[in-house]
Design an enzyme around this catalytic site. Structure first.
Site, PDB file in Angstrom:
ATOM      1  N   LYS A   1       8.998  -5.803  19.346  1.00 26.62           N
ATOM      2  CA  LYS A   1       8.153  -5.018  19.928  1.00 26.62           C
ATOM      3  C   LYS A   1       7.332  -6.009  20.384  1.00 26.62           C
ATOM      4  O   LYS A   1       6.737  -7.039  19.773  1.00 26.62           O
ATOM      5  CB  LYS A   1       7.475  -3.948  19.069  1.00 26.62           C
ATOM      6  CG  LYS A   1       8.245  -2.842  18.549  1.00 26.62           C
ATOM      7  CD  LYS A   1       8.596  -1.705  19.476  1.00 26.62           C
ATOM      8  CE  LYS A   1       9.250  -0.822  19.081  1.00 26.62           C
ATOM      9  NZ  LYS A   1       8.832   0.293  18.282  1.00 26.62           N
TER      10      LYS A   1
ATOM     11  N   GLN B   1      13.656  -3.352   4.756  1.00 23.88           N
ATOM     12  CA  GLN B   1      13.914  -2.840   5.892  1.00 23.88           C
ATOM     13  C   GLN B   1      14.378  -4.053   6.665  1.00 23.88           C
ATOM     14  O   GLN B   1      13.885  -5.032   6.421  1.00 23.88           O
ATOM     15  CB  GLN B   1      13.158  -2.031   6.732  1.00 23.88           C
ATOM     16  CG  GLN B   1      11.822  -2.615   6.941  1.00 23.88           C
ATOM     17  CD  GLN B   1      10.723  -1.834   7.317  1.00 23.88           C
ATOM     18  OE1 GLN B   1      10.750  -0.432   6.990  1.00 23.88           O
ATOM     19  NE2 GLN B   1       9.669  -2.317   8.184  1.00 23.88           N
TER      20      GLN B   1
ATOM     21  N   ASP C   1      13.886  -0.994  16.334  1.00 23.72           N
ATOM     22  CA  ASP C   1      13.872  -2.381  15.953  1.00 23.72           C
ATOM     23  C   ASP C   1      14.021  -2.546  14.325  1.00 23.72           C
ATOM     24  O   ASP C   1      13.862  -3.430  13.725  1.00 23.72           O
ATOM     25  CB  ASP C   1      12.676  -2.894  16.120  1.00 23.72           C
ATOM     26  CG  ASP C   1      11.377  -2.215  15.819  1.00 23.72           C
ATOM     27  OD1 ASP C   1      11.522  -0.939  15.580  1.00 23.72           O
ATOM     28  OD2 ASP C   1      10.186  -2.695  15.717  1.00 23.72           O
TER      29      ASP C   1
ATOM     30  N   ASP D   1       5.850  -1.425   0.722  1.00 25.61           N
ATOM     31  CA  ASP D   1       5.714  -0.760   2.233  1.00 25.61           C
ATOM     32  C   ASP D   1       6.561   0.575   1.936  1.00 25.61           C
ATOM     33  O   ASP D   1       7.751   0.381   1.716  1.00 25.61           O
ATOM     34  CB  ASP D   1       6.135  -1.784   3.294  1.00 25.61           C
ATOM     35  CG  ASP D   1       5.848  -1.264   4.525  1.00 25.61           C
ATOM     36  OD1 ASP D   1       4.802  -1.238   4.903  1.00 25.61           O
ATOM     37  OD2 ASP D   1       6.826  -0.640   5.366  1.00 25.61           O
ATOM     38  N   ASN D   2       5.929   1.695   2.358  1.00 26.01           N
ATOM     39  CA  ASN D   2       6.711   2.897   2.404  1.00 26.01           C
ATOM     40  C   ASN D   2       7.635   3.074   1.341  1.00 26.01           C
ATOM     41  O   ASN D   2       9.067   3.532   1.709  1.00 26.01           O
ATOM     42  CB  ASN D   2       7.362   2.912   3.763  1.00 26.01           C
ATOM     43  CG  ASN D   2       6.304   3.133   4.977  1.00 26.01           C
ATOM     44  OD1 ASN D   2       5.414   3.910   4.634  1.00 26.01           O
ATOM     45  ND2 ASN D   2       6.606   2.876   6.222  1.00 26.01           N
TER      46      ASN D   2
ATOM     47  N   GLU E   1       2.438   1.731  -1.529  1.00 26.97           N
ATOM     48  CA  GLU E   1       1.766   2.086  -0.113  1.00 26.97           C
ATOM     49  C   GLU E   1       2.603   3.275   0.575  1.00 26.97           C
ATOM     50  O   GLU E   1       3.301   3.264   1.272  1.00 26.97           O
ATOM     51  CB  GLU E   1       1.985   0.926   1.106  1.00 26.97           C
ATOM     52  CG  GLU E   1       1.207   1.250   2.301  1.00 26.97           C
ATOM     53  CD  GLU E   1       1.933   1.574   3.437  1.00 26.97           C
ATOM     54  OE1 GLU E   1       1.354   1.643   4.703  1.00 26.97           O
ATOM     55  OE2 GLU E   1       3.310   1.583   3.458  1.00 26.97           O
TER      56      GLU E   1
END
Lengths: 660, 660
Positions: free
Chosen positions: B247, B307, B342, B378-379, B407
């Site tokens: 990105k 990820q 992405d 993260d997530n 998070e």
């Protein structure tokens, strides 16, 4: 970890209702739904499905009901058990690949993306077809297979509703999560929830003063009790009464030769817990009474008091069931410095506890064999708790229609434990809750607290042991007020009569809750025809209960505000709102009180600006009310309570107002 | 049923604290007591004893603490675990024959009765002596035996206190009840409860605008962050960043050749989750940074984002860990119609889930090996929940000092589940709670709701993803106000800097919570020396937190009434009351507000009619207050918050007033 191992992505975080996480059973009655709730979710955005599972305890296969998401990860479904008995329920949830695919497809915007997704759908449809085939759903299998072919050809029937419904019938549950507890549910007959009890001493039922009453006398009394509207006739112990250390009138330490003794001092040479006091009649007479009661729509409830008079046959036959004192004598009941030398308690820590348990349970089995299906258990909190869980469980496994009422007036956690262990109904603190604050707080807790799933209150304004201060001093008005409260606040209530309807209120001594000349220790004779008897008032209350299903359960109880602390207002309604009762009670037995009652119109479903009718089912008077706030005046000398049925206005073409 | 069978009369109805009945662990930090509560009783009047049992999870023997009855069948005791790690606790209770005997004896009035009871005592003393002997307590055994002899001779030493104490040490527990669950307890290090986080992008830490920052640059920044008073320096992912589908600035779909990409698009040919982005430095540089941070009293926290960028080595090496689309391509992250091409998510339903789990855990192990003890995940709610329970459990079994921050900004039950599964701390909804009502309700729930046993809030006024509307429009005053709230409402909080102290507030577009020119997609250069920086204010707040233990935990939080809805007032205090903080915050960043604050003097232990001093630790100002209601005025342009320390009046002989 299951065979699916760590691949299970659905999470079931909670299943409700639950009593102590499933350690104890939730209670319902036949015909009532069990509304199950689960907190379910999965990681990410995939679509979840969940089912409520249920089965009769002895069935092997689960029945399943699809749960609906209510938001906030709460899912709900309900089932209505087939009948009385023991059930289990649980929850299954899974990440549903098909539902996820369809949910996403409907939102895809990019045509290329959509084409690829339709192809995924074909795979999913083929898999669903294979499962349908395995499940012997041949027609579904064929339709799904055909649909898969169409999808492969790019014919875009991907969001076809019918196909989605068929696929939904054959989900891939190989990675489903399962709530680990099979939650117990007890389904009782309706009388467990709604019952109206009348306690009388058979020996005082004789027509001639001074003569020991008999079962035959009780039979003659049945029409009277039925006319008053009761459906359970509860008899104190009917067994031979001990002669050793028998108590005299008014609990005198020594009995006179003609004293009849306390029925709770069970056992003498004539027999024990399975025998009948010869003065009451024979087993045949008892059987006839049970049948005659049934003809009047009533059941006989027996008292179970697991304790022995010193001359109970058990004491000689099973000395191992009693504790010995160091001097070799049998340990009597005591709570030092108080002694109850006429009563020998069982020793639940004895080595032969299994023999003791079996014998005590056989007492229940014996009376069940004689047609008794309701037991009021005396002081269950002074017997070992594990015994109750076992005995009630065993009895109800064979006879799921048997009802147990726990006579435990003790600390709250103890009373709740007994209800959890299996007692169908429980006595309450009602007798000592008098003020608006006390009644509101207590009945709100009973209706809405955690106990609502297992603790069914049975409220008694008096018992042979409890003549409250309020009844001693309040006169006839307080007798009306307290029974009106009992009959409308609680789906199950009872009175000890004829003392109640005949306003018996003299205590043995000031500061005591014992009756003077209590029937516990002597015969009494009651003049049922007395002009001041409350028989008419009680009969009216009980007819109102029968006619109004709102009063036959406790869950809907809601209190309303009043601007006068002597006025208590509350309502009950059926789930569908078709029967709505609003009561207003003047809690002061001495003075008339008036004030404004503020109904919760939203809860009642009444429009705030439309008039509605309140119909006092006791007096027959009807009032037209509008809005939430309405004025009430109650003179306790005439009637301390309004029991209103709400009637809504019917809109008819003629523009007349009718009320339903 | 235990060996004692149905003879066990003690009942343990509940044990608290409990998370889902013991399915999940209660959390404490080292040095904190676990206060255990049990609901225990037995049938009848016999005396019960209860003990709280506890042990380290890998210990075999229980330690025991006698529980004290508080009334209403509630028993309580506490223990302080030896250190960090996993523990278990449970409860044992038994009907104590000796204590019952002694309790009754003291109440016996009849001399004959008493004599028999003393003889019973001799039996009990002999039994206790035998148990003492078995327990190798020879001296106790001897004393009890001697005492038994005296009792047998009729020497009335039956109520001897010393003998009772000795006998109590050797109770007969053969019929004890045991709570069936060994309840889990996790004891963390103190930073789990009290931590102050600063997030920065290392690549923006360079001294020259436009040059990619390095770990060496971060090292130079440490003194600044330490001066601001933070103890955790959290770095977004430090790994190689994917080049495929990278990105561009402001999340542009295509990157320009010099665009640096998002650190959360992890993995490229240089490596994946165990590698370091070459532009940041080497593993050696990272190790040096970790050590340098420690010298400043800070820890490095790493971001764990499970990820992959499309060019992450895993994608080729382990294609089995990713879901395939029907066209053979790897399934990217999506939430239709949104696509995140992405990012490739892992497929937690894949057949090789065990291989995947092991590899993901090895990422944690790798960084732990490099000295990292804090992970911000993260997530986590988009990865399978069972994985977290396993991975966190395994990691913390070997390294109980490791801290995990979840998070997850998602639905409440999901956030709570992650905390139950093992997350040490959790992000919260704080960023979106602005009004008095919202803040009061939310923080009361956090401090007092069921989550208080396992959900430790870590509140952030901003993050790289969250530039709230309030911060966008409120100016410098709202930045002061929000960090003052965070620092005093929550024992753990964090900011994303230097964006925060430099008042960064431009959104990418109206209605967005994304930053304009977000560091997520580009380098930024920050002028730390700017005159309007909040560095001084933040440093002061964090020093106040360090100096005042009341602010280092959440349990004591209590809100106070104010007569102005723009004024929020609340307090925290240590358990012993030696440190008491009262905060008053003007929630309106635009206008000065004044009003009356009503403290709970009973809770604070302040006498209603005695003056006390409140000392604003931010401004240094001191005020003399009396009674519950006191006047406050706050101009947000100067300071939107008072952080008062309460100082009580000392009474000295000179009749001067001093304040502690």
């Amino acid at each position: 970890m299951s065979a699916a191992g760590g691949r299970v992505r659905a999470v079931i975080d909670a299943v409700l209702p639950a009593v102590d996480g499933g350690r104890f059973a939730v209670k319902r009655v036949a015909g009532e739904a069990l509304e199950g709730e689960a907190h379910c979710f999965a990681d990410g955005h995939d679509v979840l499905r969940a089912r409520l599972l249920w089965r009769a305890e002895d069935a092997t296969a689960w029945q399943e009901v699809e749960m609906q998401p209510l938001g906030n990860d709460v899912w709900r479904a309900q089932f209505i058990p087939e009948g009385i008995g023991r059930y289990r329920y649980s929850v299954a949830a899974w990440v549903d690949a098909f539902a996820t695919w369809r949910h996403d497809l409907a939102r895809r915007e990019d045509p290329a993306d959509r084409a690829v997704a339709v192809l995924s759908g074909a795979y999913l449809a083929e898999e669903a077809a294979a499962r349908a085939k395995d499940e012997n759903a041949g027609a579904d299998a064929q339709q799904l297979a055909d649909w898969a072919k169409r999808l492969r050809k790019g014919i875009d029937a991907a969001l076809d509703e019918e196909m989605a419904a068929i696929a939904a019938r054959h989900p891939d549950r190989s990675l489903e999560a399962r709530w680990p507890v099979e939650m117990p549910l007890t389904v009782d007959r309706e009388r467990a929830r709604y019952s109206t009890w009348y306690e009388l001493f058979p020996r005082s039922a004789g027509e001639t003063p001074g003569r020991h009453g008999t079962f035959a006398d009780v039979e003659k009394r049945l029409a009277y009790v039925a006319e008053l509207g009761f459906d359970v006739l509860y008899l104190p112990p009917i067994h031979p009464i001990g002669r050793e250390r028998r108590k005299g009138k008014n609990n005198a330490a020594a009995a006179a030769p003609d004293d009849v003794g306390s029925p709770w001092a069970i056992g003498a040479k004539e027999g024990g817990h399975k025998a009948i006091h010869p003065a009451l009649g024979t087993l045949q007479d008892f059987r006839r009474l049970v049948k005659a009661a049934a003809k009047h729509g009533m059941e006989i409830a027996l008292d179970i008091a697991y304790q022995c008079a010193p001359d109970h046959p058990y004491v000689k036959e099973h000395p191992e069931w009693f504790r010995k004192r160091p001097d070799g004598s049998v340990q009597y009941a005591e709570n030092p410095p108080k002694k109850y030398q006429d009563i020998y308690p069982f020793d639940f820590e004895c080595a032969d506890w299994q023999g003791l348990w079996a014998e005590l349970k056989s007492v229940l089995d014996f009376w069940i064999g004689e047609g008794v299906k309701i037991f009021r258990v005396d002081n269950p909190h002074t017997k070992a708790f594990p015994f109750w869980e076992w005995a009630i469980g065993e009895v109800r496994r064979a006879h799921p229609d048997v009802i147990f009422l726990a006579e435990a007036f003790t600390r709250p956690k103890v009373m709740h434990r007994l209800a959890k262990l299996g007692y169908t109904q429980s006595y309450t603190y009602f007798a000592w809750r008098n003020s608006k604050h006390e009644l509101t707080e207590y009945f709100t807790e009973l209706a809405q607290g955690p106990g609502r799933e297992y603790f069914r209150p049975n409220v008694w304004p008096n018992t042979p042991d409890i003549l409250t201060e309020a009844l001693q001093i309040g006169g006839r008005a307080v007798f009306m007020q307290r029974i009106a409260l009992a009959a409308t606040l609680a789906a199950s209530y009872g009175i000890y009569g004829p003392a109640y309807e005949l306003l018996e209120h003299q205590p043995r001594e000031p500061g005591s809750e014992e009756y003077l000349d209590s029937e516990k220790y002597q015969l009494r004779h009651w003049d049922l025809a007395r002009a001041d008897s409350l028989r008419g008032y009680i009969g009216a209350l009980n007819r109102i209960r029968r006619d109004n299903p709102a009063l036959q359960s406790d869950a809907s109880l809601r209190f309303f505000g009043t601007d006068n602390d002597q006025l208590l207002a509350y309502g009950k309604q059926t789930a569908d709102g078709s029967n709505q009762i609003v009561c207003v009670v003047n809690l002061n037995p001495h003075h008339a009180h008036s004030g404004w009652v503020e109904l919760d119109l939203g809860w009642l479903g009444v429009e705030p600006d439309k008039p509605y009718q309140v119909h006092d089912l006791l007096s027959g008077a009807r009032y037209l009310w509008t809005g939430a706030r309405n004025y009430v005046q109650l003179d306790p000398q005439r009637s301390p309570a309004h029991v209103f049925r709400l009637r809504r206005r019917l809109h008819r073409e003629q523009d007349f107002d009718y009320f339903l």
